[in-house]
Design an enzyme around this catalytic site. Structure first.
Site, PDB file in Angstrom:
ATOM      1  N   GLY A 114       0.859  -1.267   0.168  1.00 51.19           N
ATOM      2  CA  GLY A 114      -0.071  -0.298   0.040  1.00 51.19           C
ATOM      3  C   GLY A 114       0.855   1.358   0.001  1.00 51.19           C
ATOM      4  N   SER A 115       0.409   2.202   0.567  1.00 50.96           N
ATOM      5  CA  SER A 115       1.232   3.666   0.634  1.00 50.96           C
ATOM      6  C   SER A 115       2.433   3.742   1.403  1.00 50.96           C
ATOM      7  CB  SER A 115       0.220   4.597   1.473  1.00 50.96           C
ATOM      8  OG  SER A 115      -0.994   4.741   0.598  1.00 50.96           O
ATOM      9  N   THR A 116       2.796   2.822   2.040  1.00 53.13           N
ATOM     10  CA  THR A 116       4.357   2.622   2.553  1.00 53.13           C
ATOM     11  C   THR A 116       5.123   2.244   1.559  1.00 53.13           C
ATOM     12  OG1 THR A 116       4.239   0.138   3.100  1.00 53.13           O
ATOM     13  CG2 THR A 116       3.470   1.318   4.748  1.00 53.13           C
TER      14      THR A 116
END
Length: 486
Positions: A215-217
Site C-alpha cells: 500500500g502507501s508505505t
C-alpha cells in the site's frame, strides 16, 4: 605336523582378512544405505542422545533440553515459546526442524565439524561433539513490545538497527508454542494436526514468509525513485496532478482518501498520502528507474537469508503505464514482507545505505568461546544520501503533522509512513493496515531502530482502518522499547 599348523595359520589369516574386508564394506561402502534405511533407528537415537545447544536472547537461553530417559533421550524445551517461535522455530523428533533450529542445526546438534578439535578422529570413532549455542540479535524488550502490541490480531512486526542490519524484533501473530511438537508420541502428533488445521495458520512466520501488498508505505520507494531520477527537484512545487487521476490507457478513476491532493506538492502528497500524485509520479519516473530503485531496496531478491530464507518481495518488471501507476502506490503485483519494509525504513534512516539484515550475532562452543561471528554485512546504496535526507524530513512530517501522529515519542525524532493496502477480489477483503518508521533518541547521533508493522485484521470498521490508527501505536511501542533499552 608343522606343515598342517602353517596351513591352519594361513587359513586363519585369510579368514581374518576376509572379516576385515567385509567389515570395511559394511561400515564404509554400505554405510549410507544402512543409515538411510527407515528401519535403522540408530541415527535418531544418536542424534537425541545428548542435550541440544541453546538459542540465546540477550545472553539468556530461550531453549533447553529435557531428559526423558527414553530411546530418543533428550527433547527440546522452550521458554516463552509463543514469544520467540518466529525466531527459534521448532525442533521435533517427529517433524524435523524449522527457522533457526534448522538453519543452525549443525551447531546446535553438535554435528558441525568446527565444533570438533579433531574432525577426522570423530569421523573414525563416530563420536559427536557437544552442541554449541546460537546468540541472536533480538532485543527482548522490543520483541515483547511487538508481541503484546499484536495481541489478539493477525499481523507481523520486524525491527532492525539501521546502521548494522541487526534484527531487533521478529514477531508473527497469532503465534504458537513449539514445546508440544518436541517429542515423538501421540501428544506431538495431536499438536501437529491441530496447528495445521488452524485456519489462522499460527506456524506461518508472517514477518519473513508472508508477502502483502504494501500500500502507501511503498510511496517511500516511489519518492526515492523520483528524487534520484531528477523527476522531482523541488518538494514544494505543484505536481500538476488531477483528482481523480485516470491511469494511461484506462478509464479507471483513481481517488484519494484525503482532501487537498489536487495538484499537491510532493511534500503535501506524502503527508496526506495522496494516491493520485504518487501514481502519476511513478509513470513519470518510468518502469526502468522504478524497478531499479525497488531492487536497490531489496525487492525481487530470491537469495535473502537471515540465516533462514526470506520470501521474495516483488516489484513487477514488465508493466504497462496503468500497471506501473498502481504498482507505484503499492498495489497491483507489488508484494513485500514486513522485513522488507523494515529494510526500506532502515535505508532512509541510514543515509541511503541498506545493510543486509541478520539474526545471528555469533555462535559459540559449549564452553562459551566464540566459534563464528556475524562479520561485516553486505551494504547497498538504495538511494543518494541527499535523497535519504529529504525523505527523512518527509517521514518526520508524517508523524508530526500527518497520518502518523500516534507514533510520536516525546524526546525523540520519529519518521514514519502509513499505509492501507487493498486486497481480495475486487478489493473486497478487509484492508491491511501498515506502518513503517524509524526513531532516533535525543542523545543519539543516528537513528537506532527501523520498524515495519502490518495488521491483517484491524479492529476498526472497514472504512476507518489505517496504518496510523492500527499499526502506528505498535511501532511506537517497539521503537520506545529500543530507545529505552540502553
Amino acid at each position: 605336523m608343522t606343515r598342517h599348523i602353517r596351513h591352519a595359520g594361513v587359513f586363519c589369516a585369510l579368514l581374518l582378512v576376509a572379516l576385515l574386508l567385509n567389515a570395511a564394506r559394511v561400515q564404509v561402502v554400505q554405510a549410507p544405505a544402512y543409515d538411510g534405511n527407515p528401519a535403522n533407528r540408530r541415527p535418531e537415537i544418536f542424534r537425541y542422545g545428548q542435550p541440544r545447544g541453546d538459542i540465546l536472547v540477550d545472553g539468556r537461553p530461550v531453549t533447553g533440553s529435557k531428559d526423558t530417559r527414553e530411546h530418543l533421550r533428550y527433547e527440546r524445551t522452550y521458554t516463552d515459546g509463543p514469544l520467540y517461535a518466529p525466531v527459534t522455530g521448532f525442533a521435533s523428533q517427529l517433524y524435523g526442524t524449522t527457522l533457526l533450529e534448522k538453519a543452525e542445526d549443525g551447531i546446535l546438534s553438535g554435528t558441525d565439524p568446527m565444533l570438533a578439535p579433531f574432525p577426522l578422529w570423530n569421523d573414525f570413532t563416530r563420536a559427536r561433539s557437544r552442541g554449541g549455542d546460537v546468540v541472536t540479535t533480538i532485543d527482548p524488550a522490543a520483541q515483547r513490545a511487538a508481541y503484546e502490541g499484536l495481541a489478539g490480531r493477525k499481523g507481523a512486526v520486524a525491527a532492525l538497527e539501521p546502521s548494522t542490519g541487526r534484527i531487533l524484533a521478529l514477531v508473527s501473530a497469532p503465534s504458537y508454542d513449539p514445546q508440544p511438537l518436541s517429542g515423538n508420541g501421540a501428544a506431538a502428533a495431536r499438536a501437529w494436526k491441530r496447528l495445521n488445521a488452524d485456519r489462522d495458520r499460527p506456524m506461518l512466520n508472517r514477518a519473513v514468509r508472508q508477502t502483502y501488498p504494501p500500500g502507501s508505505t511503498f510511496k517511500v520507494v516511489t519518492a526515492a525513485a523520483a528524487l534520484d531520477a531528477g523527476v522531482v527537484t523541488d518538494l514544494d512545487a505543484p505536481t500538476d496532478s488531477p483528482d481523480p487521476y485516470t491511469p494511461p490507457g484506462t478509464r479507471t478513476r483513481l481517488t484519494n482518501a484525503s482532501r487537498g491532493c489536487r495538484d499537491a506538492s510532493v511534500r503535501e502528497a506524502f503527508t496526506l498520502s495522496c494516491n493520485t500524485v504518487f501514481a502519476k509520479l511513478g509513470v513519470e519516473v518510468g518502469a526502468t528507474d522504478m524497478t531499479a530503485t525497488a531492487q536497490a531496496f531489496g525487492f525481487n531478491n530470491p537469495a535473502l537469508r537471515i540465516p533462514f530464507p526470506v520470501a521474495r518481495s516483488t516489484f513487477d518488471t514488465s508493466l504497462d503505464e496503468a500497471q506501473l501507476a498502481l504498482s507505484s502506490i503499492g498495489q497491483y503485483n507489488t508484494r513485500a514482507t514486513p522485513l522488507q519494509m523494515a529494510m526500506v525504513a532502515a535505508a532512509v534512516a541510514n543515509g541511503g545505505q541498506l545493510r543486509e539484515p541478520y539474526l545471528v550475532e555469533r555462535t559459540t562452543r559449549p564452553g562459551g568461546s566464540t566459534l563464528a561471528t556475524a562479520g561485516s554485512r553486505a551494504v547497498r546504496q538504495a538511494m543518494y544520501p541527499s535523497t535519504a535526507v529529504r525523505l527523512r524530513a518527509l517521514m518526520r512530517e508524517v508523524v508530526e503533522d500527518g497520518t502518523g501522529r500516534r507514533a510520536a515519542i516525546r524526546g525523540a525524532k520519529v519518521g514514519g509512513k502509513t499505509g492501507t493496502a487493498q486486497h481480495g477480489l475486487g478489493n473486497s477483503g478487509t484492508p491491511y493496515a501498515w506502518f513503517v518508521s524509524w526513531a532516533q533518541g535525543d542523545g543519539d547521533l543516528e537513528p537506532r531502530v527501523a520498524v515495519a508493522v502490518v495488521v491483517e485484521e484491524a479492529e476498526a470498521d472497514r472504512g476507518d482502518i489505517s496504518g496510523g490508527g492500527d499499526a502506528a501505536p505498535i511501532a511506537r511501542a517497539v521503537m520506545k522499547a529500543v530507545l529505552g533499552s540502553r
